[in-house]
Scaffold this active site. Structure first.
Site, PDB file in Angstrom:
ATOM      1  N   CYS A  60       3.365   1.829   2.783  1.00  0.00           N
ATOM      2  CA  CYS A  60       4.652   1.131   2.689  1.00  0.00           C
ATOM      3  C   CYS A  60       5.683   2.033   2.009  1.00  0.00           C
ATOM      4  O   CYS A  60       6.834   2.127   2.448  1.00  0.00           O
ATOM      5  CB  CYS A  60       4.504  -0.169   1.891  1.00  0.00           C
ATOM      6  SG  CYS A  60       3.414  -1.388   2.653  1.00  0.00           S
ATOM      7  N   CYS A 117       0.849  -1.187   0.000  1.00  0.00           N
ATOM      8  CA  CYS A 117       0.000   0.000   0.000  1.00  0.00           C
ATOM      9  C   CYS A 117       0.887   1.240   0.000  1.00  0.00           C
ATOM     10  O   CYS A 117       2.108   1.150   0.147  1.00  0.00           O
ATOM     11  CB  CYS A 117      -0.949   0.018   1.198  1.00  0.00           C
ATOM     12  SG  CYS A 117      -0.091   0.057   2.783  1.00  0.00           S
ATOM     13  N   ASP A 170      -4.756  21.351 -23.643  1.00  0.00           N
ATOM     14  CA  ASP A 170      -3.904  21.390 -24.829  1.00  0.00           C
ATOM     15  C   ASP A 170      -4.766  21.834 -26.007  1.00  0.00           C
ATOM     16  O   ASP A 170      -5.982  21.609 -26.019  1.00  0.00           O
ATOM     17  CB  ASP A 170      -3.310  19.996 -25.070  1.00  0.00           C
ATOM     18  CG  ASP A 170      -2.580  19.914 -26.398  1.00  0.00           C
ATOM     19  OD1 ASP A 170      -1.693  20.747 -26.633  1.00  0.00           O
ATOM     20  OD2 ASP A 170      -2.915  19.026 -27.193  1.00  0.00           O
TER      21      ASP A 170
END
Length: 741
Positions: free
Chosen positions: A21, A18, A437
């Site tokens: 971690c 996860c 863009d």
């Protein structure tokens, strides 16, 4: 005093389950003097800068000490992350999920359907459920142990504690309690905990393990694809190149090309690497780099960039940069840096579990201690403590996010919107600025004949026919746009003879016995053709709008001007209005000329324009907006947008764009319609609201039921039933998203 030199290394990290971690590893590495580390959970990489006293062995040892694995990747393997189809770890997880599901289904069926509860069915349930909880859920138990060693609690802790408690109590009840009595055909449904040893909870233990395994499989499959943006960029480069040596051409692998080598680029081929044109002239499609739809004319002495496309004639280029020094490789690094630097959003369940799990465990232990301290029987005390743990078992919590995401993303897919993961949804709620863009996003990205202006007394169809017929014989992209537009306007074009091309300037050919010249207005003037005042005004007007004006003439005069431009998508103005209604401030960001950008922005209702920027400047523009406190969404479609999409808080890629842009984004708009951007943000916000509602109700029954379980007023069986009901509610709440839109 000497200053230690800095080194840079990328470490592959294994064993993370996860985002917490990744945060833990990052904290451990940054505690080392002279080390600056960023750990990316999505790509499973750590980017580490360290000074001379530290080496990679120290870094790896630190990661290992934290309970994870680390290694320096092979030089050739830095960007070879596959799409998950040939990943052994992913296949192992899929196998474990399927086996666990096969074993769990009969366990759940026997527990829920009294007609299936034959003699000694409980022992068969134990035989089937035990491998699921122990073998199938081993990764959760291991992660929970690592978390406990570091004083942390996550979803893994809750899964491990809940499933092991359910299994442990069931084993105790079967071997030492009343549940093992062969005469018992159905579990005790008493409201109180007085007969807790008559009940088993193997269906909860096996079912939760299987469901969470399935969720982890789909999460890992998505995570394994995180490196695809980098691969897509690098795959744009040429795989082989035709070098020129001693007057002879030779095809070699791109790896053998050296700085200073001459190589040939024919029409339609990609330029092998960054270099300088030695001979020949052509038009280069550099839209993947600049976003500008108009091809760039090059001649000897001009620079060209690797992976751009030769859209005109044959050229010979001298290599100036190769490998990791090329602009394409630099763009890939920009994408990776943007992804690594983006703050990792912990899953909502993990954040809640970090607080909730320790409280539940403390309450269960406290319940056991209080009951024993008050002189109650050990079985009664243990029954009450297990009821607390069972009521906290993460069935509804495990369902809260994935079911809402499944329904929400399924509804999105039917609307042409692909949402890549739950961590994306938080960004949609906070976004206040949306950067668009231009080419391929707001506009079609294709050069189109938009207007034909003729001199006084001239026939527009005749000018269009003659100009289009001559341009049809040319390979130039603008010429092709004129020819296509002419054919759409008047039908079949005429035959052309005596065709001649002057590279970068124009073409000449005979149409119906008349010599027609088509090209840059100044080139026609230099050939002796007179420019009428009304056409000069049309050329100036086109230039001010950023459009391309092509002149056509014969018999001593310029007869007409053909205007070519990248036209708006029909729905762009409506899409911008919808985005504004959502409270977003639109910004147009493009590599195209400022005049073109301002014209497009005015047509669709955008007030802020940033024009003439290269990919790295696009990233800087996003960073500048973020530095101003803006939460930025970016919509793009090209390779040149990939790094900016990765840098933005929320990246949306047009599905009609390049793979690099799509892989670097968080949401893909399959339809290529900008209105889908507004739909995507609305759907994402609705899905996030549903997830939060699910989490509230998933814990609501805990808040009410845990005190009852702790004082012995709720048996473990009823606790399990309450857990199941909360799960049903969560699923029903998620299904409401099917009606979105």
């Amino acid at each position: 005093m000497t200053t230690a030199s800095l080194s840079q290394v990328d470490l592959e990290i294994g064993g993370m389950t996860c985002a917490s971690c990744a945060n833990r590893i990052e904290r451990k590495l940054n505690k080392i003097d002279g080390v600056e580390a960023t750990v990316n959970y999505a790509t499973e990489k750590a980017s580490v800068s360290y000074s001379d006293p530290v080496d990679t062995t120290d870094l790896i040892a630190t990661v290992e000490a934290a309970g994870y694995h680390a290694w320096v990747p092979e030089p050739s393997g830095g960007d070879t992350t596959d799409d998950g189809n040939s990943d052994p770890e992913l296949h192992t997880l899929l196998h474990k999920t399927l086996v666990s599901a096969a074993l769990s289904i009969p366990v759940i069926a026997m527990a829920m359907i009294p007609q299936l509860q034959f003699d000694n069915w409980m022992w068969l349930s134990l035989t089937l459920a035990a491998p699921v909880v122990v073998w199938g859920g081993w990764q959760f138990h291991r992660a929970a142990a690592i978390n406990a060693r570091h004083g942390a609690a996550t979803m893994d802790t809750l899964v491990s504690v809940g499933t092991l408690a359910a299994l442990g109590w069931s084993v105790y009840a079967l071997f030492f309690g009343a549940a093992g009595d062969p005469e018992i055909q159905a579990m005790n449904m008493d409201m109180t905990s007085s007969d807790g040893t008559a009940n088993i909870y193997l269906e909860a233990a096996a079912g939760v393990t299987t469901f969470i395994l399935a969720g982890r499989y789909f999460e890992m499959r998505s995570k394994r694809r995180a490196g695809s943006a980098l691969r897509s960029l690098l795959e744009l480069g040429a795989k082989s190149v035709t070098v020129l040596a001693g007057g002879r051409e030779k095809l070699i692998p791109i790896e053998q090309l050296g700085v200073g080598d001459l190589f040939v680029v024919r029409p339609g081929e990609r330029i092998a690497t960054d270099g300088e044109v030695e001979s020949g002239s052509s038009a280069i499609d550099a839209s993947m780099l600049t976003g500008e739809s108009v091809p760039v004319e090059v001649e000897p002495g001009d620079s060209v960039v690797g992976a751009t496309v030769n859209a005109g004639g044959r050229i010979v280029v001298r290599a100036k940069r190769i490998g990791s020094d090329t602009q394409l490789a630099q763009m890939a690094r920009l994408v990776e840096q943007a992804q690594t630097g983006k703050a990792q959003v912990q899953r909502l369940a993990d954040r809640i579990s970090g607080v909730f799990v320790p409280i539940v465990i403390a309450l269960a232990l406290g319940t056991l201690a209080v009951w024993l301290g008050l002189g109650y029987d050990t079985t009664d005390a243990f029954t009450a403590a297990v009821a607390v743990l069972i009521i906290a078992c993460p069935c509804a919590l495990g369902l809260a996010t994935p079911t809402a995401l499944m329904v929400g993303t399924g509804r999105g897919a039917s609307m042409g919107i692909l949402i890549k993961g739950p961590q994306i949804l938080e960004s949609t709620r906070r976004v206040d600025t949306i950067v668009l863009d231009k080419t391929g996003t707001v506009t079609t990205g294709q050069m189109t004949l938009t207007d034909v202006v003729v001199a006084d007394g001239e026939d527009a169809d005749r000018v269009t026919l003659r100009a289009g017929s001559v341009e049809d014989a040319s390979e130039h992209p603008i010429a092709k746009a004129v020819a296509v537009g002419a054919r759409e306007r008047i039908g079949e074009l005429a035959a052309v003879t005596k065709f001649a091309n002057t590279a970068g300037l124009g073409v000449v050919g005979d149409v119906d016995g008349v010599t027609v010249a088509v090209g840059r207005p100044q080139w026609l003037i230099e050939r002796g053709l007179r420019l009428p005042d009304e056409l000069a005004a049309a050329i100036d007007s086109a230039a001010q709008s950023g459009y391309t004006a092509i002149a056509a003439g014969w018999d001593g005069g310029i007869r007409g001007v053909l205007v070519v431009s990248d036209v708006l998508k029909p729905t762009s103005a409506q899409a911008v209005a919808e985005l504004v209604e959502l409270g977003l401030t639109p910004v147009l960001l493009t590599g195209d000329h400022e005049a073109v950008a301002n014209t497009v922005a005015a047509q669709v209702g955008i007030g802020t324009v940033i024009a003439g920027v290269l990919p790295e400047a696009k990233v800087d523009a996003i960073k500048n907006l973020q530095a101003q406190g803006k939460v930025v969404a970016m919509v793009g479609d090209g390779v040149n947008d990939a790094a900016a999409l990765a840098q933005s808080d929320l990246g949306l890629a047009m599905g009609t764009g390049t793979d690099a842009a799509i892989e670097a984004s968080d949401i893909t708009l399959v339809r290529g319609d900008l209105r889908a951007a507004a739909d995507a943000i609305r759907l994402s916000r609705a899905t996030l609201r549903t997830i939060k509602g699910n989490l509230f109700w998933a814990f609501g029954y805990n808040v009410a039921a845990i005190p009852l379980a702790a004082v012995g007023l709720l048996s473990p069986m009823i606790a399990g039933a309450a857990m199941a009901l909360s799960s049903v509610f969560v699923v029903g709440n998620s299904l409401r998203l099917r009606r979105f839109g």
